[in-house]
Design a protein around this motif. Structure first.
Motif, short mmCIF file in Angstrom:
data_model
loop_
_atom_site.label_atom_id
_atom_site.label_comp_id
_atom_site.label_asym_id
_atom_site.label_seq_id
_atom_site.Cartn_x
_atom_site.Cartn_y
_atom_site.Cartn_z
N THR A 29 171.93 47.15 64.11
CA THR A 29 171.52 46.72 65.44
C THR A 29 170.27 45.86 65.32
O THR A 29 169.32 46.23 64.64
CB THR A 29 171.21 47.94 66.33
OG1 THR A 29 172.37 48.76 66.42
CG2 THR A 29 170.80 47.50 67.73
N LYS A 30 170.31 44.71 65.96
CA LYS A 30 169.14 43.83 66.05
C LYS A 30 168.86 43.63 67.53
O LYS A 30 169.78 43.37 68.31
CB LYS A 30 169.42 42.46 65.41
CG LYS A 30 169.66 42.51 63.93
CD LYS A 30 168.35 42.53 63.21
CE LYS A 30 168.56 42.37 61.72
NZ LYS A 30 167.33 42.15 61.03
N ARG A 31 167.61 43.74 67.92
CA ARG A 31 167.24 43.57 69.32
C ARG A 31 166.16 42.50 69.44
O ARG A 31 165.31 42.38 68.57
CB ARG A 31 166.72 44.87 69.90
CG ARG A 31 167.75 45.96 69.95
CD ARG A 31 167.16 47.25 70.52
NE ARG A 31 168.09 48.34 70.39
CZ ARG A 31 168.98 48.68 71.32
NH1 ARG A 31 169.04 48.01 72.45
NH2 ARG A 31 169.78 49.69 71.13
N CYS A 69 163.86 40.43 72.78
CA CYS A 69 163.61 40.15 74.19
C CYS A 69 163.46 38.65 74.32
O CYS A 69 162.49 38.06 73.82
CB CYS A 69 162.34 40.86 74.67
SG CYS A 69 162.51 42.64 74.68
N VAL A 83 176.75 40.43 71.87
CA VAL A 83 175.46 40.05 72.47
C VAL A 83 175.53 40.51 73.91
O VAL A 83 176.49 40.21 74.63
CB VAL A 83 175.23 38.53 72.41
CG1 VAL A 83 173.94 38.15 73.12
CG2 VAL A 83 175.22 38.05 70.96
N SER A 84 174.51 41.28 74.34
CA SER A 84 174.51 41.78 75.71
C SER A 84 173.13 41.62 76.32
O SER A 84 172.12 41.51 75.62
CB SER A 84 174.96 43.23 75.76
OG SER A 84 174.07 44.04 75.02
N SER A 85 173.11 41.63 77.63
CA SER A 85 171.87 41.55 78.39
C SER A 85 172.00 42.45 79.60
O SER A 85 172.97 42.32 80.37
CB SER A 85 171.61 40.10 78.83
OG SER A 85 170.44 40.02 79.62
#
Length: 83
Positions: free
Chosen positions: A15-17, A19, A48-50
């Motif tokens: 997982t990469k996050r 902002c 990819v989600s937001s």
């Protein structure tokens, strides 16, 4: 914005996050093996989600590269928080 790899553990979830501010982006995924991230050596995919909404969804079936454009926020260029 983000870079990763090598991803050597089979069947692992990475997982990469980040902002990111609202705007237009291009997602580029490069597979050094040239066979995508699905099927010969596992069942790779990426999302990819937001704010809980899926923006890009891949089944991992591509050659050495995958590229797609996506947008975060209001496409008109106005502030999403304005009432």
């Amino acid at each position: 914005v983000l870079r990763g790899g090598p991803y050597a553990l089979p069947w692992a979830v990475y997982t990469k996050r980040a902002c990111l501010p609202n705007g237009s982006y291009t997602l580029n995924v490069v597979d050094s093996g040239g066979d995508g991230i699905c099927c010969d050596y596992g069942q790779g995919f990426f999302v990819v989600s937001s704010d809980g909404e899926t923006i890009v969804d891949s089944n991992g079936k591509y050659g050495d590269t995958f590229s797609t454009d996506f947008h975060l926020g209001n496409k008109t260029g106005t502030d999403d928080s304005a009432a």
